[in-house]
Design an enzyme around this catalytic site. Structure first.
Site, PDB file in Angstrom:
ATOM      1  N   HIS A 145       0.831  -1.211   0.000  1.00  0.00           N
ATOM      2  CA  HIS A 145       0.000   0.000   0.000  1.00  0.00           C
ATOM      3  C   HIS A 145       0.860   1.254   0.000  1.00  0.00           C
ATOM      4  O   HIS A 145       0.602   2.209  -0.729  1.00  0.00           O
ATOM      5  CB  HIS A 145      -0.898   0.004   1.239  1.00  0.00           C
ATOM      6  CG  HIS A 145      -2.075  -0.904   1.100  1.00  0.00           C
ATOM      7  ND1 HIS A 145      -2.997  -1.067   2.100  1.00  0.00           N
ATOM      8  CD2 HIS A 145      -2.488  -1.690   0.082  1.00  0.00           C
ATOM      9  CE1 HIS A 145      -3.921  -1.929   1.697  1.00  0.00           C
ATOM     10  NE2 HIS A 145      -3.635  -2.318   0.492  1.00  0.00           N
ATOM     11  N   CYS A 192       1.379  -6.502 -19.385  1.00  0.00           N
ATOM     12  CA  CYS A 192       1.367  -5.618 -18.221  1.00  0.00           C
ATOM     13  C   CYS A 192       2.470  -6.086 -17.278  1.00  0.00           C
ATOM     14  O   CYS A 192       2.627  -7.272 -17.019  1.00  0.00           O
ATOM     15  CB  CYS A 192       0.007  -5.628 -17.524  1.00  0.00           C
ATOM     16  SG  CYS A 192      -0.576  -7.252 -17.032  1.00  0.00           S
TER      17      CYS A 192
END
Length: 753
Positions: free
Chosen positions: A361, A673
């Site tokens: 995060h 990706c």
């Protein structure tokens, strides 16, 4: 000998300072090995020489004065070869060199072993004896073990400045971690400690359970206010996607989550701090094994919240500074998003953490804010870093502590160049990603939280190449319902409409446990994960597919992507469930168009099943990060082996070219990706291979676009042919750097050594 070794290590580690540790070590080793001399030579990288730092047996006036260039003398030979040297008659060896200051002419036998830390030469440990003696295998093993133990002590001493001699200007040291957010910064280390210790809470029986519950709620309320204030400080600096992380924190603090479970423990007879610590530890233990996914970092979030609530229960304040230096480099064992919000943005220049990975995060937010970040720096000596001048290199995952003047000057120049480049590239971000000879390759973004800054991005991208759907599963204490998921997916699809949004189905299991869905396995990376989990639990996958389909109603920009596919049977079953979901919704009066369906090429086995897969799906998406890990058997988030992870490894490039050629032959679109797509030189290779689109994190868009707009497709194809003839990653990197220099595009690449 093992008992002697254990005692020596204890004494060295318990020494009051490094000088005392070295003195203790050489004396104990000499006694244990019953030899005449034990000496320690420190390697100075700046001088490329070894300096005698401590000895027992040689003349003490030689300490600090005897300097051996690398490769010179027996000690220099040990360092150059990075291997032990055991001689019965040292003076007869061709590399023997006599130093009058040491008085070592009396000694015949010689045993030297290198001291190496993370492949870096730190010094040489030597024992000598007057009479001719061939040290045996046990002697050599003992000294090698001592050198390995000393390596960690030396690395810490260099970092903290405790090892500074005239031959070592400034005591500069360098530590390596995992590059999590690109960029460079110079400043002062500010060490952050946790607000409270969850592992030191005693068990007590409460006298008044209602009182304990009341003060728990008060502590949670104060923590909510802290989190809200931190979010408000960042609200204008990061996008809605990253700001949603603070909503994750608030969700965890909700009545139906953390507080309810802690209150239950209190009612069972535990006081509030003990009940809180028990609950937090239980949740964290489920997640500790997670390594490379967003879910892994939920353990850090829960631990951070637990500490914050505990600090209020203990009537303490979080252990953060009242004021920060103007160029603060935040350093900690584990840095959370909330900690980040407590530092004034104009003073925060970089982040360094012992724990964490590139998908954490705090890494997500750091990239959004443009803050250089290095995580997973496992050997960092935190207690004595506070206030030290540092240079942080987020491109290469490096932290320089007490940098020398020359290094500081170099990084000042690099930082200024990077700032000027960012400003220059911003002016062409609304231009198409088209080569000078007219070849267009759409650039997509990876998203994973709430709605990204779609208003800014929509004019610059071809769509969302990867939307990670794990977040709704992270922020609840149970599998989220269909309505909850549908709301979040709708926001994402609507925000980017009419551009395509590729949504990957739930990718958990193995090393990605949920606290309410634990999985214990001996080898999680090769275990129950991805489609293997969701196909075994079709009730979970069906809810997710129904939510996606409902969210796409009237928008029709949904693409569904199935992760971690190993064989075609998995695809058949997943498509069968998708068709069933469409049929069910039709029976409920909700008519939806069947979305395009794709599979992620991440498991090497799928490289050889392209023909069979093409009969079943509409597009392919290569997950280059996981494919690289599996192909090279390297965990990229493990700092000890991350240097072996290389997206430009010839084997991987060969696999990617084979995949793109198969897709062209099968007339199926193929995208990629991963980090390789966000690398300007890598993007040129992928374009030349024939990939139809590239998906990357938003901060990578400007440099990749700039490279594509300046290199003709024909030149990129020539480069690819040249690269595919090379045998090693080092040669590939060298040739790419050479070509980027020729094209005057080296400024788009990360700084080089």
């Amino acid at each position: 000998m093992l008992e002697v070794l254990r005692r020596v290590i204890q004494e060295v580690n318990g020494a009051r300072n490094l000088d005392a540790a070295l003195s203790t070590m050489v004396r104990r080793i000499r006694k244990a090995m019953q030899t005449d001399v034990c000496s320690f030579y420190l390697y100075d990288k700046e001088l490329e020489s070894l300096v005698l730092m401590e000895t027992i047996g040689l003349r003490t006036q030689a300490v600090g004065r005897v300097v051996l260039p690398l490769g010179e003398g027996l000690v220099g030979l040990v360092a150059k070869r990075s291997e032990p040297l055991n001689l019965e008659d040292a003076q007869s060896h061709s590399h023997f060199r006599y130093f009058e200051a040491t008085g070592e002419e009396r000694y015949s036998s010689f045993l030297g072993v290198p001291i190496i830390h993370q492949r870096l030469m730190l010094g040489v440990l030597v024992v000598q004896q007057a009479e001719k003696r061939q040290y045996d295998d046990e002697d050599e093993a003992f000294l090698v073990t001592m050198a390995a133990q000393l390596a960690g002590v030396l690395a810490h001493a260099l970092a903290t400045g405790n090892l500074a001699r005239p031959a070592l200007p400034g005591g500069q040291a360098m530590f390596k971690g995992v590059a999590a957010s690109p960029g460079m910064a110079m400043g002062e280390a500010v060490v952050i400690t946790p607000p409270a210790d969850l592992n030191s809470v005693p068990d007590l029986i409460p006298r008044d359970q209602d009182y304990e519950v009341a003060r728990l709620k008060e502590a949670i309320g104060k923590t909510r206010d802290e989190i809200r204030a931190a979010a408000e400080r960042l609200v204008n600096r990061i996008s809605a996607q990253e700001l949603a992380l603070f909503d994750v924190y608030q969700q965890m603090l909700g009545e139906a989550a953390l507080s309810e479970e802690v209150e239950k423990r209190i009612r069972e007879g535990q006081w509030a701090p003990g009940a809180l610590a028990d609950v937090v530890r239980r949740h964290v233990q489920y997640l500790e094994r997670v390594d490379d996914d967003y879910l892994r970092e939920r353990a850090a979030d829960i631990r951070d919240l637990g500490r914050r609530v505990l600090s209020h229960l203990q009537e303490d304040t979080p252990s953060t500074p009242e004021t920060y230096p103007d160029n603060a480099i935040l350093v900690g064992d584990e840095i959370s998003v909330a900690m980040l919000g407590e530092v004034p943005r104009d003073k925060l220049k970089g982040l360094v953490s012992v724990r964490g990975s590139s998908t954490s995060h705090v890494a997500i937010v750091a990239r959004a804010m443009g803050i250089p970040t290095v995580l997973g720096m496992v050997d960092l000596p935190l207690p004595r870093l506070n206030g030290a001048p540092v240079v942080l290199d987020g491109h290469r995952g490096r932290l320089f502590v007490r940098p020398a003047a020359e290094l500081r000057t170099r990084y000042e120049s690099l930082i200024a160049e990077e700032a000027a480049l960012s400003e220059l590239l911003e002016h062409e971000q609304d231009l198409p990603s088209e080569t000078p000879d007219g070849h267009t390759i759409p650039l997509m973004v990876n998203t994973g939280l709430a709605v990204d800054a779609s208003a800014l991005l929509k004019s610059r991208i071809g769509g969302v190449g990867l939307y990670r759907t794990e977040v709704p599963f992270m922020i609840t204490e149970r599998f989220p319902g269909e309505k909850e998921q549908m709301r979040m997916y709708r926001e994402q699809l609507q925000g980017f409409a009419p551009l395509p949004v590729v949504m990957r189905t739930l990718d958990i299991g193995g090393d990605k446990d949920l606290p309410y869905f634990p999985i214990e396995e001996a080898n999680p990376f090769l275990g129950w994960r991805g489609m293997r989990v969701t196909l075994d639990h079709p009730e979970v996958l069906m809810v997710q597919l129904r939510a996606m389909l409902k969210a796409s109603h009237d928008l029709n920009n949904l693409y569904v992507l199935f992760p971690m596919i190993t064989n075609v049977e998995e695809v058949d079953e997943a498509i069968r469930l998708l068709d069933r979901a469409i049929l069910e919704l039709g029976e409920e009066g909700i008519d939806v168009e069947r979305p395009k369906v794709g599979v992620m090429i991440e498991v090497p086995a799928t490289i050889y099943q392209m023909d069979a897969l093409a009969k079943r799906v509409d597009f392919f998406s290569v997950g280059s990060n996981d494919l690289t890990q599996y192909l090279l058997a390297v965990d990229r988030n493990n700092p000890r082996v991350s240097s072996l992870y290389d997206a430009l490894h010839p084997a991987l490039l060969g696999a990617l070219q084979e995949l793109s050629q198969d897709a062209i032959r099968l007339e199926k679109p193929i995208s990629l990706c991963g980090e390789l797509a966000g690398d300007p030189a890598g993007a040129l290779l992928l374009m030349a291979m024939g990939f139809n689109s590239l998906s990357m994190n938003a901060p990578s868009l400007p440099r990749v676009r700039a490279a594509i707009r300046r290199v003709p497709m024909q030149d990129a194809q020539t480069l690819l042919k040249e690269i595919m003839t090379l045998d090693t990653p080092a040669l590939v990197h060298e040739h790419l750097n050479h070509r980027m220099d020729d094209w005057q595009l080296s400024h788009l690449m990360p700084p080089r050594d």
